[in-house]
Design a protein around this motif. Structure first.
Motif, mmCIF file in Angstrom:
data_model
loop_
_atom_site.group_PDB
_atom_site.id
_atom_site.type_symbol
_atom_site.label_atom_id
_atom_site.label_comp_id
_atom_site.label_asym_id
_atom_site.label_seq_id
_atom_site.Cartn_x
_atom_site.Cartn_y
_atom_site.Cartn_z
ATOM 1 N N GLU A 2 27.997 45.921 115.499
ATOM 2 C CA GLU A 2 27.226 46.644 114.475
ATOM 3 C C GLU A 2 26.033 47.375 115.076
ATOM 4 O O GLU A 2 25.038 47.624 114.409
ATOM 5 C CB GLU A 2 26.749 45.683 113.387
ATOM 6 N N GLY A 3 26.142 47.725 116.356
ATOM 7 C CA GLY A 3 25.086 48.496 116.990
ATOM 8 C C GLY A 3 24.379 47.743 118.103
ATOM 9 O O GLY A 3 24.639 46.558 118.356
ATOM 10 N N ALA A 4 23.469 48.440 118.766
ATOM 11 C CA ALA A 4 22.726 47.859 119.882
ATOM 12 C C ALA A 4 21.657 46.899 119.372
ATOM 13 O O ALA A 4 20.907 47.220 118.458
ATOM 14 C CB ALA A 4 22.083 48.965 120.707
ATOM 15 N N VAL A 5 21.596 45.720 119.990
ATOM 16 C CA VAL A 5 20.630 44.692 119.604
ATOM 17 C C VAL A 5 19.657 44.472 120.758
ATOM 18 O O VAL A 5 20.058 44.160 121.879
ATOM 19 C CB VAL A 5 21.329 43.365 119.246
ATOM 20 N N HIS A 6 18.384 44.641 120.459
ATOM 21 C CA HIS A 6 17.346 44.518 121.476
ATOM 22 C C HIS A 6 16.994 43.057 121.723
ATOM 23 O O HIS A 6 16.936 42.250 120.789
ATOM 24 C CB HIS A 6 16.092 45.267 121.018
ATOM 25 N N TYR A 7 16.768 42.710 122.999
ATOM 26 C CA TYR A 7 16.328 41.348 123.315
ATOM 27 C C TYR A 7 15.541 41.343 124.615
ATOM 28 O O TYR A 7 15.612 42.267 125.422
ATOM 29 C CB TYR A 7 17.529 40.403 123.417
ATOM 30 N N GLU B 28 12.783 52.868 113.598
ATOM 31 C CA GLU B 28 13.960 53.756 113.538
ATOM 32 C C GLU B 28 13.976 54.523 112.225
ATOM 33 O O GLU B 28 14.781 54.278 111.345
ATOM 34 C CB GLU B 28 15.251 52.954 113.678
ATOM 35 N N LYS B 29 13.045 55.433 112.106
ATOM 36 C CA LYS B 29 12.907 56.240 110.897
ATOM 37 C C LYS B 29 12.961 55.339 109.661
ATOM 38 O O LYS B 29 12.309 54.319 109.602
ATOM 39 C CB LYS B 29 13.974 57.335 110.884
ATOM 40 N N GLY B 30 13.770 55.697 108.648
ATOM 41 C CA GLY B 30 13.769 54.930 107.407
ATOM 42 C C GLY B 30 14.857 53.891 107.315
ATOM 43 O O GLY B 30 15.007 53.244 106.275
ATOM 44 N N ASN B 31 15.642 53.713 108.371
ATOM 45 C CA ASN B 31 16.801 52.836 108.255
ATOM 46 C C ASN B 31 16.462 51.356 108.148
ATOM 47 O O ASN B 31 17.330 50.549 107.795
ATOM 48 C CB ASN B 31 17.755 53.070 109.423
ATOM 49 N N ALA B 32 15.235 50.987 108.450
ATOM 50 C CA ALA B 32 14.837 49.588 108.300
ATOM 51 C C ALA B 32 14.901 49.135 106.846
ATOM 52 O O ALA B 32 14.942 47.943 106.556
ATOM 53 C CB ALA B 32 13.424 49.371 108.850
ATOM 54 N N ARG B 33 14.957 50.097 105.932
ATOM 55 C CA ARG B 33 14.994 49.736 104.511
ATOM 56 C C ARG B 33 16.297 49.031 104.137
ATOM 57 O O ARG B 33 16.350 48.326 103.122
ATOM 58 C CB ARG B 33 14.811 50.977 103.638
ATOM 59 N N TYR B 34 17.351 49.187 104.931
ATOM 60 C CA TYR B 34 18.627 48.564 104.584
ATOM 61 C C TYR B 34 18.555 47.045 104.726
ATOM 62 O O TYR B 34 18.977 46.306 103.833
ATOM 63 C CB TYR B 34 19.757 49.146 105.435
ATOM 64 N N ALA B 35 18.048 46.569 105.834
ATOM 65 C CA ALA B 35 17.895 45.123 105.997
ATOM 66 C C ALA B 35 16.880 44.586 104.997
ATOM 67 O O ALA B 35 17.078 43.513 104.406
ATOM 68 C CB ALA B 35 17.458 44.795 107.426
ATOM 69 N N TYR C 268 16.316 44.874 112.529
ATOM 70 C CA TYR C 268 14.898 44.588 112.736
ATOM 71 C C TYR C 268 14.432 45.110 114.098
ATOM 72 O O TYR C 268 15.224 45.280 115.032
ATOM 73 C CB TYR C 268 14.633 43.084 112.676
ATOM 74 N N GLY C 269 13.119 45.315 114.203
ATOM 75 C CA GLY C 269 12.508 45.645 115.492
ATOM 76 C C GLY C 269 13.146 46.851 116.162
ATOM 77 O O GLY C 269 13.349 47.899 115.551
ATOM 78 N N TYR C 270 13.491 46.702 117.448
ATOM 79 C CA TYR C 270 14.077 47.793 118.217
ATOM 80 C C TYR C 270 15.598 47.824 118.134
ATOM 81 O O TYR C 270 16.229 48.683 118.747
ATOM 82 C CB TYR C 270 13.653 47.684 119.686
ATOM 83 N N SER C 271 16.191 46.883 117.426
ATOM 84 C CA SER C 271 17.645 46.881 117.274
ATOM 85 C C SER C 271 18.089 47.992 116.332
ATOM 86 O O SER C 271 17.312 48.478 115.506
ATOM 87 C CB SER C 271 18.115 45.527 116.738
ATOM 88 N N ASP C 272 19.360 48.375 116.459
ATOM 89 C CA ASP C 272 19.914 49.373 115.541
ATOM 90 C C ASP C 272 19.872 48.849 114.111
ATOM 91 O O ASP C 272 19.897 47.630 113.871
ATOM 92 C CB ASP C 272 21.356 49.697 115.924
ATOM 93 N N LYS C 273 19.854 49.788 113.177
ATOM 94 C CA LYS C 273 19.737 49.443 111.759
ATOM 95 C C LYS C 273 20.851 50.127 110.964
ATOM 96 O O LYS C 273 20.619 51.085 110.232
ATOM 97 C CB LYS C 273 18.352 49.854 111.246
ATOM 98 N N PRO C 274 22.086 49.637 111.121
ATOM 99 C CA PRO C 274 23.207 50.276 110.421
ATOM 100 C C PRO C 274 23.069 50.181 108.909
ATOM 101 O O PRO C 274 22.419 49.280 108.381
ATOM 102 C CB PRO C 274 24.425 49.481 110.920
ATOM 103 N N LYS C 275 23.725 51.106 108.229
ATOM 104 C CA LYS C 275 23.655 51.174 106.768
ATOM 105 C C LYS C 275 24.702 50.230 106.174
ATOM 106 O O LYS C 275 25.746 50.657 105.679
ATOM 107 C CB LYS C 275 23.873 52.612 106.307
#
Length: 318
Positions: A52-57, A232-239, A102-109
């Motif tokens: 579901e995308g790149a996850v930062h760690y 990541e712009k407005g995509n954090a609103r999904y989580a 969350y954070g620097y991880s991707d935020k898929p819809k």
């Protein structure tokens, strides 16, 4: 009304709507640019390419692996563990992730659920850690850790849960769908999210729910939550939409009873979301677990009293 007047009225309405849309978009863009400006000197870590995308760690230290999972509040990220990582790294190989969304991880819809996160924890353990790991999970993410431990017990050596959710929380139902959908809308949803994640709103949240001692909430702490909320712009609103409409919630009471691995439960005495009654419920479910109450702390005992919290980790994860 004549056709000419109708056209004139329609034109004015469209112009007004266009101005509003432009203004909202400009405001949203300004907020994200401002967050990036504040964050320009912050060093990012590694990325795990998950389904579901790149996850930062981040990873540091050596020894027994330990996975740190942050809470689910506005602006949560691996930076919640800033006062723990370096100390714990003296004894463990510490993995601190930004959960998907969350954070620097991707935020898929997508809709974010406990099972989605349990799947992530299992995959991260397999693909990055490469063996059994201990997990330290805060607040809402404790639901995900327990779910993963129940479904994949062979992957985890022990759990340390901080004020675990999933005990007295409301589960999502059909009435939550419309609210979540509205919160995900590009303009209205993003504007609403940005208002709730302003520095003023974040400070107010931390003062009321996060910290017992307000003097510990400095500008750096507020900035860390603020930046993580706008990466990541407005995509954090999904989580966030899944979180506040209870889609992330999972009733873990039965799962807790089925655990056989070492379990430690920690909570802040003044945590408004994990009270004495909830703690007693957990004790009845897992009387064999070890319990620690941190006085004069709320949601974040690992931030507010990091020295004692780190000692609890050392004592219980061996």
């Amino acid at each position: 009304m004549s056709v000419k007047k109708l056209l004139s009225t329609a034109t004015k309405t469209l112009a007004t709507a266009g101005t509003v849309i432009f203004s909202v978009s400009a405001f949203n863009h300004f907020l994200y640019k401002n967050a990036i400006r504040e964050d320009k000197d912050y060093e990012k870590g590694l990325f795990y390419q998950w389904k579901e995308g790149a996850v930062h760690y981040k990873v540091c230290g050596s020894g027994k692996p330990i996975l740190l999972l942050h809470s689910l509040t506005i602006g949560s990220s691996h930076r919640e563990w800033a006062k723990n990582i370096d100390i714990l790294a003296k004894r463990y190989t510490v993995y601190a992730v930004d959960l998907p969304g969350y954070g620097y991880s991707d935020k898929p819809k997508i809709t974010y659920t406990a099972f989605l996160y349990a799947s992530f924890i299992k995959d991260f353990t397999d693909d990055i850690i490469g063996g059994k790991t201990a997990v330290v999970a805060a607040n809402g993410s404790a639901m995900f850790a327990v779910t993963a431990a129940k479904l994949f017990p062979e992957k985890f050596s022990s759990l340390l849960l901080v004020s675990p959710g999933g005990i007295a929380d409301k589960m999502a139902d059909n009435s939550n769908f419309k609210k979540r959908t509205l919160m995900e809308l590009p303009l209205k949803g993003t504007l609403s999210y940005n208002i709730k994640t302003s520095k003023k709103a974040i400070r107010e949240f931390l003062e009321e729910y996060g910290f017992f001692a307000k003097e510990r909430i400095d500008d750096e702490t507020v900035s860390a939550f603020y930046i993580a909320a706008h990466t990541e712009k407005g995509n954090a609103r999904y989580a966030y939409a899944s979180y506040v409409t209870d889609y992330m919630n999972m009733d873990i009471k039965k799962y807790l009873e089925m655990l056989s691995m070492p379990l430690t439960v920690v909570w802040g005495e003044d945590n408004p979301f994990f009270n004495k009654e909830t703690a007693q419920t957990v004790k009845k479910l897992v009387p064999w677990a070890k319990f620690y109450v941190f006085e004069k702390t709320k949601l974040f005992p690992y931030m507010e009293n990091s020295e004692e919290f780190n000692k609890v980790v050392f004592i219980n994860i061996k």
